[in-house]
Design a protein around this motif. Sequence first.
Motif, PDB file in Angstrom:
ATOM      1  N   LEU A  27       0.810  -1.222   0.000  1.00 10.05           N
ATOM      2  CA  LEU A  27       0.000   0.000   0.000  1.00 10.05           C
ATOM      3  C   LEU A  27       0.842   1.270   0.000  1.00 10.05           C
ATOM      4  CD1 LEU A  27      -2.822  -1.087   2.450  1.00 10.05           C
ATOM      5  CD2 LEU A  27      -3.052  -0.670  -0.013  1.00 10.05           C
ATOM      6  N   ARG A  28       1.918   1.289   0.743  1.00 11.46           N
ATOM      7  CA  ARG A  28       2.767   2.488   0.800  1.00 11.46           C
ATOM      8  C   ARG A  28       3.322   2.833  -0.584  1.00 11.46           C
ATOM      9  NH1 ARG A  28       7.105   3.650   5.373  1.00 11.46           N
ATOM     10  NH2 ARG A  28       6.795   5.871   5.253  1.00 11.46           N
ATOM     11  N   GLY A  29       3.805   1.819  -1.283  1.00 10.98           N
ATOM     12  CA  GLY A  29       4.313   2.034  -2.633  1.00 10.98           C
ATOM     13  C   GLY A  29       3.218   2.500  -3.581  1.00 10.98           C
ATOM     14  N   LEU A  30       2.005   1.947  -3.433  1.00 11.58           N
ATOM     15  CA  LEU A  30       0.872   2.387  -4.254  1.00 11.58           C
ATOM     16  C   LEU A  30       0.611   3.871  -4.036  1.00 11.58           C
ATOM     17  CD1 LEU A  30      -1.692   2.023  -6.028  1.00 11.58           C
ATOM     18  CD2 LEU A  30      -2.885   1.443  -3.897  1.00 11.58           C
ATOM     19  N   ARG A  31       0.539   4.295  -2.778  1.00 13.23           N
ATOM     20  CA  ARG A  31       0.252   5.705  -2.481  1.00 13.23           C
ATOM     21  C   ARG A  31       1.289   6.623  -3.116  1.00 13.23           C
ATOM     22  NH1 ARG A  31      -1.368   3.442   2.568  1.00 13.23           N
ATOM     23  NH2 ARG A  31       0.726   3.700   3.403  1.00 13.23           N
ATOM     24  N   ALA A  32       2.556   6.313  -2.925  1.00 13.15           N
ATOM     25  CA  ALA A  32       3.626   7.166  -3.454  1.00 13.15           C
ATOM     26  C   ALA A  32       3.604   7.186  -4.982  1.00 13.15           C
ATOM     27  CB  ALA A  32       4.979   6.679  -2.950  1.00 13.15           C
ATOM     28  N   SER A  33       3.478   6.019  -5.595  1.00 11.59           N
ATOM     29  CA  SER A  33       3.506   5.915  -7.047  1.00 11.59           C
ATOM     30  C   SER A  33       2.283   6.559  -7.693  1.00 11.59           C
ATOM     31  CB  SER A  33       3.604   4.441  -7.435  1.00 11.59           C
ATOM     32  OG  SER A  33       3.641   4.289  -8.821  1.00 11.59           O
ATOM     33  N   LEU A  34       1.113   6.375  -7.101  1.00 10.05           N
ATOM     34  CA  LEU A  34      -0.111   6.959  -7.631  1.00 10.05           C
ATOM     35  C   LEU A  34      -0.055   8.487  -7.546  1.00 10.05           C
ATOM     36  CD1 LEU A  34      -2.968   6.757  -8.761  1.00 10.05           C
ATOM     37  CD2 LEU A  34      -3.772   6.283  -6.440  1.00 10.05           C
ATOM     38  N   HIS A  35       0.388   9.006  -6.412  1.00 13.90           N
ATOM     39  CA  HIS A  35       0.492  10.460  -6.284  1.00 13.90           C
ATOM     40  C   HIS A  35       1.484  11.019  -7.302  1.00 13.90           C
ATOM     41  CE1 HIS A  35       1.427  14.417  -4.615  1.00 13.90           C
ATOM     42  NE2 HIS A  35       0.189  14.369  -4.161  1.00 13.90           N
TER      43      HIS A  35
END
Length: 142
Positions: A27-35
Amino acid sequence: MGRLSTSPPPPQATELRRWTLSDATDLRGLRASLHEELTGSVLPEGAALDEVPELIVLIATELATNALRHGIPPTIVRLLATDDCLVLDVADHDLSSVPELADIRPVGAGGRGLQIAQELSADVGWYATDTTKNIWATFPRK
């Protein structure tokens, strides 16, 4: 409990990016990458979540968490776009259940991901394919 409308996202939407999540550590990687995909920069720790990109990141996190917790992995998160909106599409592989809005719960009690998506996005719905159950939310393009 309430039900979401059953319909696919806008048919003219094209995929901008896709993420595959195996567990909550992704989830952390998703948040950073999506932003970064939405703004060109990584979301700083502790940043306010009051603009469309940050709201999309928040709702992606909520819906992906639901899919990881209650669905069958892998969870697939897609960012789609039309001329006038962005579409977040989150899929899991559990075809045996139907997404339902949780009863009203106190803040912090959990189970409010779909309610948050309904409150903060322009529209929310769900559909199933032969292999996935998908929940989508739309956001205006700025």
